[in-house]
Design a protein around this motif. Structure first.
Motif, PDB file in Angstrom:
ATOM      1  N   HIS A 113     -10.576   7.571  -5.182  1.00  0.00           N
ATOM      2  CA  HIS A 113      -9.732   6.922  -4.169  1.00  0.00           C
ATOM      3  C   HIS A 113     -10.545   6.197  -3.109  1.00  0.00           C
ATOM      4  O   HIS A 113      -9.982   5.503  -2.259  1.00  0.00           O
ATOM      5  CB  HIS A 113      -8.794   7.950  -3.519  1.00  0.00           C
ATOM      6  CG  HIS A 113      -7.731   8.428  -4.450  1.00  0.00           C
ATOM      7  ND1 HIS A 113      -7.113   9.646  -4.315  1.00  0.00           N
ATOM      8  CD2 HIS A 113      -7.168   7.842  -5.545  1.00  0.00           C
ATOM      9  CE1 HIS A 113      -6.219   9.794  -5.276  1.00  0.00           C
ATOM     10  NE2 HIS A 113      -6.240   8.720  -6.030  1.00  0.00           N
ATOM     11  N   ARG A 130      -6.226   3.587  -3.348  1.00  0.00           N
ATOM     12  CA  ARG A 130      -5.084   4.473  -3.660  1.00  0.00           C
ATOM     13  C   ARG A 130      -3.803   3.683  -3.415  1.00  0.00           C
ATOM     14  O   ARG A 130      -2.951   4.053  -2.602  1.00  0.00           O
ATOM     15  CB  ARG A 130      -5.160   5.710  -2.747  1.00  0.00           C
ATOM     16  CG  ARG A 130      -4.308   6.846  -3.201  1.00  0.00           C
ATOM     17  CD  ARG A 130      -4.345   7.990  -2.221  1.00  0.00           C
ATOM     18  NE  ARG A 130      -3.419   9.030  -2.605  1.00  0.00           N
ATOM     19  CZ  ARG A 130      -2.706   9.743  -1.749  1.00  0.00           C
ATOM     20  NH1 ARG A 130      -2.814   9.536  -0.438  1.00  0.00           N
ATOM     21  NH2 ARG A 130      -1.879  10.662  -2.174  1.00  0.00           N
ATOM     22  N   ASP A 146      -1.122   3.061  -5.011  1.00  0.00           N
ATOM     23  CA  ASP A 146       0.229   3.583  -5.284  1.00  0.00           C
ATOM     24  C   ASP A 146       0.786   4.306  -4.061  1.00  0.00           C
ATOM     25  O   ASP A 146       1.998   4.434  -3.912  1.00  0.00           O
ATOM     26  CB  ASP A 146       0.237   4.503  -6.518  1.00  0.00           C
ATOM     27  CG  ASP A 146      -0.710   5.676  -6.370  1.00  0.00           C
ATOM     28  OD1 ASP A 146      -1.777   5.514  -5.752  1.00  0.00           O
ATOM     29  OD2 ASP A 146      -0.370   6.777  -6.855  1.00  0.00           O
ATOM     30  N   LYS A 147      -0.096   4.769  -3.164  1.00  0.00           N
ATOM     31  CA  LYS A 147       0.351   5.404  -1.909  1.00  0.00           C
ATOM     32  C   LYS A 147      -0.075   4.548  -0.713  1.00  0.00           C
ATOM     33  O   LYS A 147      -0.297   5.054   0.392  1.00  0.00           O
ATOM     34  CB  LYS A 147      -0.225   6.816  -1.781  1.00  0.00           C
ATOM     35  CG  LYS A 147       0.253   7.781  -2.845  1.00  0.00           C
ATOM     36  CD  LYS A 147       1.729   8.162  -2.654  1.00  0.00           C
ATOM     37  CE  LYS A 147       2.182   9.149  -3.721  1.00  0.00           C
ATOM     38  NZ  LYS A 147       3.635   9.356  -3.690  1.00  0.00           N
ATOM     39  N   LYS A 148      -0.187   3.260  -0.942  1.00  0.00           N
ATOM     40  CA  LYS A 148      -0.558   2.310   0.120  1.00  0.00           C
ATOM     41  C   LYS A 148      -1.851   2.737   0.826  1.00  0.00           C
ATOM     42  O   LYS A 148      -1.992   2.618   2.052  1.00  0.00           O
ATOM     43  CB  LYS A 148       0.584   2.165   1.156  1.00  0.00           C
ATOM     44  CG  LYS A 148       1.899   1.716   0.560  1.00  0.00           C
ATOM     45  CD  LYS A 148       1.894   0.256   0.225  1.00  0.00           C
ATOM     46  CE  LYS A 148       3.124  -0.162  -0.565  1.00  0.00           C
ATOM     47  NZ  LYS A 148       3.089  -1.545  -0.982  1.00  0.00           N
ATOM     48  N   ASN A 149      -2.776   3.275   0.024  1.00  0.00           N
ATOM     49  CA  ASN A 149      -4.082   3.704   0.557  1.00  0.00           C
ATOM     50  C   ASN A 149      -3.956   4.762   1.664  1.00  0.00           C
ATOM     51  O   ASN A 149      -4.794   4.813   2.576  1.00  0.00           O
ATOM     52  CB  ASN A 149      -4.907   2.514   1.059  1.00  0.00           C
ATOM     53  CG  ASN A 149      -5.428   1.652  -0.080  1.00  0.00           C
ATOM     54  OD1 ASN A 149      -5.564   2.122  -1.205  1.00  0.00           O
ATOM     55  ND2 ASN A 149      -5.718   0.393   0.206  1.00  0.00           N
ATOM     56  N   ALA A 150      -2.926   5.601   1.583  1.00  0.00           N
ATOM     57  CA  ALA A 150      -2.816   6.721   2.543  1.00  0.00           C
ATOM     58  C   ALA A 150      -4.060   7.592   2.396  1.00  0.00           C
ATOM     59  O   ALA A 150      -4.544   7.837   1.285  1.00  0.00           O
ATOM     60  CB  ALA A 150      -1.557   7.537   2.252  1.00  0.00           C
ATOM     61  N   THR A 207      -6.282  10.847   2.442  1.00  0.00           N
ATOM     62  CA  THR A 207      -6.236  12.301   2.260  1.00  0.00           C
ATOM     63  C   THR A 207      -7.500  12.927   2.850  1.00  0.00           C
ATOM     64  O   THR A 207      -8.477  12.228   3.144  1.00  0.00           O
ATOM     65  CB  THR A 207      -6.195  12.645   0.762  1.00  0.00           C
ATOM     66  OG1 THR A 207      -7.379  12.106   0.155  1.00  0.00           O
ATOM     67  CG2 THR A 207      -4.957  12.081   0.096  1.00  0.00           C
ATOM     68  N   THR A 217      -4.517   0.292   4.966  1.00  0.00           N
ATOM     69  CA  THR A 217      -4.124   1.697   4.743  1.00  0.00           C
ATOM     70  C   THR A 217      -2.826   2.019   5.496  1.00  0.00           C
ATOM     71  O   THR A 217      -2.596   1.506   6.593  1.00  0.00           O
ATOM     72  CB  THR A 217      -5.229   2.691   5.177  1.00  0.00           C
ATOM     73  OG1 THR A 217      -4.711   4.025   5.124  1.00  0.00           O
ATOM     74  CG2 THR A 217      -5.743   2.435   6.582  1.00  0.00           C
ATOM     75  N   SER A 218      -2.031   2.895   4.900  1.00  0.00           N
ATOM     76  CA  SER A 218      -0.801   3.368   5.569  1.00  0.00           C
ATOM     77  C   SER A 218      -1.104   4.559   6.465  1.00  0.00           C
ATOM     78  O   SER A 218      -0.182   5.251   6.911  1.00  0.00           O
ATOM     79  CB  SER A 218       0.252   3.738   4.527  1.00  0.00           C
ATOM     80  OG  SER A 218      -0.256   4.732   3.659  1.00  0.00           O
ATOM     81  N   ASP A 262      -2.365  10.563   5.145  1.00  0.00           N
ATOM     82  CA  ASP A 262      -1.367  10.990   4.165  1.00  0.00           C
ATOM     83  C   ASP A 262      -0.387  11.967   4.835  1.00  0.00           C
ATOM     84  O   ASP A 262      -0.804  13.006   5.359  1.00  0.00           O
ATOM     85  CB  ASP A 262      -2.066  11.667   2.985  1.00  0.00           C
ATOM     86  CG  ASP A 262      -1.097  11.966   1.866  1.00  0.00           C
ATOM     87  OD1 ASP A 262      -1.094  11.219   0.880  1.00  0.00           O
ATOM     88  OD2 ASP A 262      -0.320  12.938   1.998  1.00  0.00           O
ATOM     89  N   MET A 303       9.139  11.944   4.594  1.00  0.00           N
ATOM     90  CA  MET A 303       9.076  12.347   3.187  1.00  0.00           C
ATOM     91  C   MET A 303      10.467  12.269   2.541  1.00  0.00           C
ATOM     92  O   MET A 303      10.595  11.983   1.362  1.00  0.00           O
ATOM     93  CB  MET A 303       8.544  13.790   3.056  1.00  0.00           C
ATOM     94  CG  MET A 303       7.110  13.977   3.544  1.00  0.00           C
ATOM     95  SD  MET A 303       5.922  12.862   2.790  1.00  0.00           S
ATOM     96  CE  MET A 303       5.660  13.634   1.202  1.00  0.00           C
TER      97      MET A 303
END
Ligand code: COA
Length: 257
Positions: free
Chosen positions: A4, A20, A22-26, A28, A61-62, A65, A246
């Motif tokens: 990632h 990453r 698919d998760k808007k580069n959130a 982790t 990035t969003s 996460d 969520m």
């Protein structure tokens, strides 16, 4: 996971690319941990002359996460996010950022600690901390009011208003506005690569001088923000806001007095 965050090397330039989408580069914990490690190695490696941070051509990035915030909130200065931000804050060489699409939360905050920032016309910056029941982080409560004045900073930090690439340029958060993500990344790479043609010690000395005024005060504010942020993350207000994200519903703060 390490895939990632892609680490690329081109001459004296080290690029950290968030990967990453698919998760808007959130971001982790594992991603922060990897970025901290790479920055610490780059600090010691004299052949690295500059670092480029990017999320690619469509999304910076969003932010943190949100699932991680709920399941494993950072606890204290040894947590991965603090290690990454401390490595960035203490990094002695130039850091260049290429920003396209969303740059949410820490995605905007970290830009305040970069040296050169290139933004795409489609960039959307936002620090929705209060909206998430949280508070500003990593020096933004000190840096933004000084840069923009209290009133404008309040729109960004209290209301969580978003702003585009053009505004980021006008406010001095970014150096240049480019038409799209590809042009932004190309320009940032070109400028970052340019550091290897400059006198290395002169660059380091100059960055240190520019960052020195008010540095201890900023460090204290970062500590205070960090402690409060950690408390707020565990608060019922934040739990409501993070669960609402969520569950894809608006947060309901009416139960809190
Ligand atoms: N943490 C975890 N997952 C996130 C995320 C985050 N910060 N941001 C986005 N995602 C996930 C979404 O849940 C979605 O996952 P799914 O496909 O499994 O449902 C996926 O990434 C795509 O996000 P989506 O919201 O559908 O994309 P969008 O293009 O409509 O909006 C954003 C993009 C970045 C504007 C929006 O996702 C957003 O506001 N994210 C929250 C950012 C946030 O509050 N971060 C601050 C933390 S301090």
């Amino acid at each position: 996971m390490s895939e990632h965050v892609l680490v690329e090397r081109e001459q004296g330039l080290l690029t950290l690319r968030l990967n990453r989408l698919d998760k808007k580069n959130a971001l982790t914990r594992a991603m922060y941990g990897r970025m901290a490690e790479v920055l610490q190695q780059a600090e010691r490696d004299a052949s690295v002359r500059a670092v480029l941070l990017t999320g690619g051509e469509t999304c910076f990035t969003s932010g943190n996460d949100v699932a991680d915030f709920i399941q494993a909130p950072p606890s204290g200065p040894d947590s991965e996010v603090f290690r990454f931000m401390r490595a960035l804050f203490d990094f002695s060489k130039p850091v260049v950022a290429a920003v396209s699409g969303p740059a949410v939360g820490i995605g905007t905050t970290l830009l305040l600690h970069c040296d050169l920032v290139y933004v795409s016309r489609d960039a959307l910056l936002k620090m929705p901390f209060v909206n998430l029941g949280l508070c500003p982080e990593f020096g933004s409560s000190l840096i933004l009011p000084r840069l923009l004045g209290h009133a404008r900073a309040a729109e960004l930090l209290l209301l969580g208003e978003s702003f585009g690439g053009e505004q980021a340029l006008a406010w001095g958060i970014a150096n240049q506005l480019l038409d799209d993500g590809a042009a932004t990344l190309a320009r940032a790479r070109e400028m970052a690569l340019g550091f290897q043609r400059l006198a290395p010690s002169a660059v380091l000395d100059s960055k240190r001088l520019m960052r020195a005024p008010g540095r201890e005060e900023l460090r204290r504010v970062i500590e205070e923000e960090g402690a409060l942020f950690g408390q707020r993350l565990r608060s019922p207000e934040a739990m409501e806001a993070l669960s609402a994200f969520m569950q894809r519903r608006p947060a309901d703060f009416s139960q809190f007095v």
